[in-house]
Design a protein around this motif. Structure first.
Motif, PDB file in Angstrom:
ATOM      1  N   ALA A  29       0.880  -1.097  -0.166  1.00 25.97           N
ATOM      2  CA  ALA A  29      -0.205   0.047  -0.069  1.00 25.97           C
ATOM      3  C   ALA A  29       0.714   1.316  -0.151  1.00 25.97           C
ATOM      4  O   ALA A  29       0.333   2.185  -0.318  1.00 25.97           O
ATOM      5  CB  ALA A  29      -0.693  -0.041   1.295  1.00 25.97           C
ATOM      6  N   LEU A  30       1.919   1.576   0.626  1.00 26.69           N
ATOM      7  CA  LEU A  30       2.553   2.483   0.462  1.00 26.69           C
ATOM      8  C   LEU A  30       3.366   2.430  -0.308  1.00 26.69           C
ATOM      9  O   LEU A  30       4.432   3.396  -0.432  1.00 26.69           O
ATOM     10  CB  LEU A  30       3.687   2.171   1.957  1.00 26.69           C
ATOM     11  N   GLY A  31       4.241   1.286  -1.311  1.00 36.84           N
ATOM     12  CA  GLY A  31       4.455   1.110  -2.450  1.00 36.84           C
ATOM     13  C   GLY A  31       6.081   0.637  -2.660  1.00 36.84           C
ATOM     14  O   GLY A  31       7.229   1.256  -2.771  1.00 36.84           O
ATOM     15  N   LEU A  32       6.266  -0.002  -0.852  1.00 42.20           N
ATOM     16  CA  LEU A  32       7.567   0.019  -0.607  1.00 42.20           C
ATOM     17  C   LEU A  32       8.201  -2.024  -0.948  1.00 42.20           C
ATOM     18  O   LEU A  32       7.346  -2.489  -1.288  1.00 42.20           O
ATOM     19  CB  LEU A  32       8.078  -0.471   1.128  1.00 42.20           C
ATOM     20  N   GLU A  33       9.286  -2.033  -1.913  1.00 45.31           N
ATOM     21  CA  GLU A  33       9.397  -3.421  -1.422  1.00 45.31           C
ATOM     22  C   GLU A  33       9.231  -3.859  -0.224  1.00 45.31           C
ATOM     23  O   GLU A  33      10.037  -3.759   1.129  1.00 45.31           O
ATOM     24  CB  GLU A  33      10.620  -3.310  -2.394  1.00 45.31           C
ATOM     25  N   THR A  34       8.957  -5.943  -0.427  1.00 42.85           N
ATOM     26  CA  THR A  34       9.552  -6.641   0.888  1.00 42.85           C
ATOM     27  C   THR A  34      10.053  -6.918   0.363  1.00 42.85           C
ATOM     28  O   THR A  34      10.103  -8.203  -0.508  1.00 42.85           O
ATOM     29  CB  THR A  34       7.805  -6.983   1.139  1.00 42.85           C
ATOM     30  N   MET A  35      11.421  -8.032   0.872  1.00 37.42           N
ATOM     31  CA  MET A  35      12.122  -9.135   1.043  1.00 37.42           C
ATOM     32  C   MET A  35      11.452  -9.878   2.236  1.00 37.42           C
ATOM     33  O   MET A  35      11.345  -9.844   2.690  1.00 37.42           O
ATOM     34  CB  MET A  35      13.514  -8.952   1.486  1.00 37.42           C
ATOM     35  N   TYR A  36      11.227 -11.168   1.372  1.00 38.51           N
ATOM     36  CA  TYR A  36      11.124 -12.466   2.249  1.00 38.51           C
ATOM     37  C   TYR A  36      12.167 -13.637   2.076  1.00 38.51           C
ATOM     38  O   TYR A  36      11.979 -13.929   0.315  1.00 38.51           O
ATOM     39  CB  TYR A  36       9.621 -12.792   2.991  1.00 38.51           C
ATOM     40  N   GLU A  37      11.372 -14.931   2.248  1.00 45.17           N
ATOM     41  CA  GLU A  37      11.927 -16.250   2.284  1.00 45.17           C
ATOM     42  C   GLU A  37      11.036 -17.375   1.743  1.00 45.17           C
ATOM     43  O   GLU A  37      10.302 -16.932   2.336  1.00 45.17           O
ATOM     44  CB  GLU A  37      12.988 -16.477   2.851  1.00 45.17           C
ATOM     45  N   ARG A  38      11.255 -18.027   0.245  1.00 49.32           N
ATOM     46  CA  ARG A  38      10.625 -18.862   0.649  1.00 49.32           C
ATOM     47  C   ARG A  38      11.110 -19.789  -0.747  1.00 49.32           C
ATOM     48  O   ARG A  38      11.704 -19.678  -1.579  1.00 49.32           O
ATOM     49  CB  ARG A  38       9.344 -18.191  -0.919  1.00 49.32           C
ATOM     50  N   ASP A  39      11.537 -20.932   0.023  1.00 49.06           N
ATOM     51  CA  ASP A  39      11.371 -22.232  -1.098  1.00 49.06           C
ATOM     52  C   ASP A  39      13.137 -22.206  -0.945  1.00 49.06           C
ATOM     53  O   ASP A  39      13.472 -23.160  -2.217  1.00 49.06           O
ATOM     54  CB  ASP A  39      10.685 -22.661  -1.953  1.00 49.06           C
ATOM     55  N   GLY A  40      13.320 -22.028   0.029  1.00 54.11           N
ATOM     56  CA  GLY A  40      14.584 -21.938  -0.365  1.00 54.11           C
ATOM     57  C   GLY A  40      15.215 -20.460  -1.134  1.00 54.11           C
ATOM     58  O   GLY A  40      17.747 -20.802  -1.842  1.00 54.11           O
ATOM     59  N   TYR A  41      14.599 -19.705  -1.791  1.00 55.96           N
ATOM     60  CA  TYR A  41      15.423 -18.426  -2.450  1.00 55.96           C
ATOM     61  C   TYR A  41      14.627 -17.023  -1.136  1.00 55.96           C
ATOM     62  O   TYR A  41      13.923 -16.867  -0.830  1.00 55.96           O
ATOM     63  CB  TYR A  41      15.100 -18.336  -3.983  1.00 55.96           C
ATOM     64  N   LEU A  42      15.653 -15.600  -1.449  1.00 50.59           N
ATOM     65  CA  LEU A  42      15.141 -14.520  -1.032  1.00 50.59           C
ATOM     66  C   LEU A  42      14.764 -14.148  -2.295  1.00 50.59           C
ATOM     67  O   LEU A  42      15.121 -13.642  -3.655  1.00 50.59           O
ATOM     68  CB  LEU A  42      16.433 -14.292  -0.846  1.00 50.59           C
ATOM     69  N   VAL A  43      13.246 -13.381  -1.657  1.00 47.07           N
ATOM     70  CA  VAL A  43      12.489 -13.155  -2.981  1.00 47.07           C
ATOM     71  C   VAL A  43      12.293 -11.640  -2.305  1.00 47.07           C
ATOM     72  O   VAL A  43      11.597 -11.030  -1.297  1.00 47.07           O
ATOM     73  CB  VAL A  43      10.799 -14.187  -2.950  1.00 47.07           C
ATOM     74  N   ARG A  44      11.749 -10.879  -3.786  1.00 51.04           N
ATOM     75  CA  ARG A  44      11.720  -9.291  -3.778  1.00 51.04           C
ATOM     76  C   ARG A  44      10.298  -9.350  -4.318  1.00 51.04           C
ATOM     77  O   ARG A  44      10.155  -9.671  -5.401  1.00 51.04           O
ATOM     78  CB  ARG A  44      12.806  -8.797  -3.754  1.00 51.04           C
TER      79      ARG A  44
END
Length: 72
Positions: A29-44
């Motif tokens: 909603a704020l137009g920011l990026e989010t980084m998280y981990e999924r299935d052994g990968y770093l996802v943006r």
């Protein structure tokens, strides 16, 4: 949460998932990026909702259990 007010791992995991979901929604909603981990990968996750795999994460190496040393 259970009636006897004990916190279980299931309760903690559920709370962490909800917090993560809320954070992603607010960042979008704020137009920011989010980084998280999924299935052994770093996802943006972009503000537009597109996911990009950034990096493959290394698996944690299992260590041997700690040894008990007795002192006399």
């Amino acid at each position: 949460m259970s009636r006897n007010k004990d916190i279980t791992t299931r309760d903690l995991n559920k709370a962490l998932r909800q917090i993560s979901r809320d954070a992603r929604r607010k960042n979008k909603a704020l137009g920011l990026e989010t980084m998280y981990e999924r299935d052994g990968y770093l996802v943006r996750l972009d503000a537009s909702g597109k996911e990009h795999r950034v990096k493959k994460l290394e698996r944690k190496r299992r260590t041997s259990p700690p040894k008990v040393i007795e002192f006399d």
